[in-house]
Design a protein around this motif. Structure first.
Motif, short mmCIF file in Angstrom:
data_model
loop_
_atom_site.label_atom_id
_atom_site.label_comp_id
_atom_site.label_asym_id
_atom_site.label_seq_id
_atom_site.Cartn_x
_atom_site.Cartn_y
_atom_site.Cartn_z
N VAL A 48 0.93 -1.19 0.03
CA VAL A 48 0.16 -0.05 -0.25
C VAL A 48 0.80 1.09 0.06
O VAL A 48 1.94 1.17 0.93
CB VAL A 48 -0.91 -0.03 1.29
CG1 VAL A 48 -1.85 1.27 1.23
CG2 VAL A 48 -1.77 -1.30 1.45
N SER A 49 0.77 2.03 -1.04
CA SER A 49 1.58 3.17 -1.18
C SER A 49 1.43 4.33 0.16
O SER A 49 0.19 4.18 0.81
CB SER A 49 1.13 3.98 -2.42
OG SER A 49 0.16 4.81 -2.23
N GLU A 50 2.44 5.03 0.27
CA GLU A 50 2.47 6.04 1.41
C GLU A 50 1.43 7.06 0.96
O GLU A 50 0.67 7.66 2.09
CB GLU A 50 3.78 6.52 1.27
CG GLU A 50 4.83 5.94 1.92
CD GLU A 50 4.50 5.54 3.76
OE1 GLU A 50 3.90 6.35 4.19
OE2 GLU A 50 4.60 4.44 4.18
N GLN A 51 1.10 7.40 -0.10
CA GLN A 51 -0.11 8.26 -0.48
C GLN A 51 -1.33 7.77 0.05
O GLN A 51 -2.25 8.49 0.41
CB GLN A 51 0.30 8.55 -2.12
CG GLN A 51 1.45 9.43 -2.54
CD GLN A 51 2.38 8.48 -3.08
OE1 GLN A 51 2.62 7.22 -2.57
NE2 GLN A 51 2.90 9.03 -4.07
N GLN A 52 -1.63 6.55 -0.38
CA GLN A 52 -2.90 6.02 -0.09
C GLN A 52 -2.91 6.06 1.63
O GLN A 52 -3.90 6.22 2.03
CB GLN A 52 -3.11 4.57 -0.49
CG GLN A 52 -4.50 4.00 -0.30
CD GLN A 52 -4.67 2.79 -0.88
OE1 GLN A 52 -5.96 2.42 -1.03
NE2 GLN A 52 -3.84 2.04 -1.44
N GLN A 53 -1.80 5.52 2.38
CA GLN A 53 -1.88 5.43 3.69
C GLN A 53 -2.04 6.83 4.30
O GLN A 53 -2.85 7.07 5.38
CB GLN A 53 -0.59 4.83 4.17
CG GLN A 53 -0.51 3.36 3.95
CD GLN A 53 0.77 2.72 4.48
OE1 GLN A 53 1.15 2.81 5.96
NE2 GLN A 53 1.67 2.30 3.71
N ASP A 54 -1.35 7.94 3.80
CA ASP A 54 -1.67 9.41 4.04
C ASP A 54 -3.17 9.59 4.06
O ASP A 54 -3.60 10.48 5.02
CB ASP A 54 -0.68 10.39 3.29
CG ASP A 54 0.70 10.10 3.66
OD1 ASP A 54 0.93 9.75 4.73
OD2 ASP A 54 1.52 10.62 2.90
N ILE A 55 -3.62 9.43 2.87
CA ILE A 55 -5.34 9.61 2.82
C ILE A 55 -6.12 9.24 3.93
O ILE A 55 -6.88 9.71 4.67
CB ILE A 55 -5.89 9.39 1.48
CG1 ILE A 55 -5.17 10.13 0.30
CG2 ILE A 55 -7.38 9.21 1.65
CD1 ILE A 55 -5.55 9.45 -1.07
N LEU A 56 -5.71 7.88 4.39
CA LEU A 56 -6.37 7.13 5.32
C LEU A 56 -6.16 7.80 6.91
O LEU A 56 -6.82 8.06 7.50
CB LEU A 56 -5.90 5.82 5.52
CG LEU A 56 -6.42 4.82 4.18
CD1 LEU A 56 -6.04 3.28 4.47
CD2 LEU A 56 -7.90 5.18 4.08
N ARG A 57 -4.80 8.34 6.91
CA ARG A 57 -4.40 8.84 8.23
C ARG A 57 -4.90 10.21 8.27
O ARG A 57 -5.60 10.55 9.52
CB ARG A 57 -3.04 9.09 8.27
CG ARG A 57 -2.27 7.72 8.26
CD ARG A 57 -0.63 8.03 8.53
NE ARG A 57 0.18 6.83 8.33
CZ ARG A 57 0.68 6.53 7.44
NH1 ARG A 57 0.88 7.29 6.18
NH2 ARG A 57 1.57 5.29 7.32
N ARG A 58 -5.25 11.04 7.16
CA ARG A 58 -5.80 12.07 7.21
C ARG A 58 -7.46 11.90 7.67
O ARG A 58 -8.09 12.79 8.49
CB ARG A 58 -5.89 13.07 6.06
CG ARG A 58 -4.42 13.72 5.75
CD ARG A 58 -4.28 14.64 4.66
NE ARG A 58 -4.81 14.21 3.48
CZ ARG A 58 -3.91 13.45 2.74
NH1 ARG A 58 -2.72 13.57 2.71
NH2 ARG A 58 -4.39 13.10 1.47
N ALA A 59 -8.05 10.70 7.09
CA ALA A 59 -9.33 10.60 7.34
C ALA A 59 -9.65 10.51 8.62
O ALA A 59 -10.79 10.81 9.33
CB ALA A 59 -9.92 9.58 6.54
N LEU A 60 -8.59 9.77 9.50
CA LEU A 60 -8.83 9.34 10.99
C LEU A 60 -9.08 10.76 11.62
O LEU A 60 -9.74 10.74 12.77
CB LEU A 60 -7.74 8.75 11.53
CG LEU A 60 -7.46 7.41 11.06
CD1 LEU A 60 -6.27 6.66 11.83
CD2 LEU A 60 -8.89 6.34 11.71
N ASP A 61 -8.46 11.86 11.25
CA ASP A 61 -8.41 13.15 11.76
C ASP A 61 -10.00 13.86 11.55
O ASP A 61 -10.22 14.78 12.18
CB ASP A 61 -7.52 14.24 11.53
CG ASP A 61 -6.32 13.61 12.06
OD1 ASP A 61 -6.16 12.81 12.96
OD2 ASP A 61 -5.20 13.76 11.42
N HIS A 62 -10.81 13.01 10.61
CA HIS A 62 -12.03 13.71 10.07
C HIS A 62 -13.16 12.79 10.37
O HIS A 62 -13.93 12.76 9.41
CB HIS A 62 -11.84 14.37 8.92
CG HIS A 62 -10.96 15.41 8.60
ND1 HIS A 62 -9.50 15.33 8.40
CD2 HIS A 62 -11.02 16.89 8.77
CE1 HIS A 62 -8.97 16.48 8.57
NE2 HIS A 62 -9.98 17.58 8.66
#
Length: 268
Positions: free
Chosen positions: A74-88
């Motif tokens: 899983v790319s870092e870009q996809q993981q970053d999107i998921l991490r940002r979603a956790l904050d929202h």
């Protein structure tokens, strides 16, 4: 709806399916309060229903943990999107969803195929199914394509797509898609709170009986005869979202739906 195509081989894969899914009972899980509330909702539809997670944020945490356990999948870009979603509260914005799709397309093109195309619906929601032609392919080409496409989807898009569609149509994380559709219809006030999973299955069976009959006799369902078997408006945009978000795009497949020719091979 339910149109017939000739000379076309469909290659279908559920975009929201994952390689490893943690299943929770509606009566269990780590979050007791969330589970208790979910149990009340699910029991009014179909009894205690299995869930992928007690909440969307819990599901994101599971997917991120899975990505960490499988480096490079899983790319870092996809993981970053998921991490940002956790904050929202687990919400993925349309821009992030579109960006993940674009990176998936670029990955497929880099492997020597044409750019993937699928049907796009309300809120930019993309069909979870390919409608692709493999006319004239060898078995080796077919197997390589399945592997390459699957790897690109896993790398750039799969988890983001799952969470994006869950927010639109399955926030309660039901693993049974019919249950998820009924829950979505009720939450959007497209049916009454007394509308049940059993009723949906009965209406769905009637829909398929008519659609299959019309398909077999070349009498296409342009008049909406099959759709009328549902007690709600199948073509309401909110209904379409409930269905598409939960993998049921075949109700809306038309002859005008885009066809993907991955190897750009001649078609008859």
């Amino acid at each position: 709806m339910y149109k017939k195509r000739r000379g076309l081989i469909r290659i279908c894969a559920l975009a929201f399916a994952v390689l490893a899914v943690g299943i929770f009972s509606a009566c269990g899980g780590d979050n007791a309060d969330a589970a208790k509330g979910a149990s009340t909702v699910s029991s009014s539809i179909a009894g205690p229903a299995e869930k992928a997670a007690p909440s969307i944020t819990a599901r994101i945490e599971f997917l991120l943990d899975d990505a960490q356990q499988h480096p490079g999948s899983v790319s870092e870009q996809q993981q970053d999107i998921l991490r940002r979603a956790l904050d929202h509260d687990g919400v993925i914005p349309r821009g992030d969803y579109d960006a993940a799709w674009s990176r998936y397309q670029d990955c497929v093109v880099a492997k020597g195929y044409t750019k993937p195309v699928v049907e796009e619906f309300v809120d930019g929601l993309r069909s979870p199914l390919w409608h692709a032609t493999s006319e004239g392919w060898s078995e080796e080409q077919h197997e390589k394509f399945i592997e390459d496409n699957g790897n690109c989807k896993q790398l750039e898009y799969l988890y983001v797509d799952e969470i994006y569609r869950a927010n639109l149509g399955n926030p309660n994380q039901y693993t049974d898609m019919d249950t998820a559709v009924v829950d979505c219809l009720r939450r959007k006030n497209l049916v009454s709170n007394q509308y049940t999973l059993t009723q949906f299955k009965q209406e769905d069976a009637q829909y398929n009986d008519v659609a299959t009959k019309n398909f077999a006799t070349d009498r296409y369902d342009d008049s909406g005869e099959a759709a009328s078997k549902f007690s709600f408006d199948l073509n309401d945009p909110a209904t379409v979202t409930c269905f598409i978000a939960n993998g049921k795009d075949y109700y809306f497949r038309e002859d005008t739906s885009p066809i993907w020719n991955p190897l750009n091979t001649p078609t008859p």
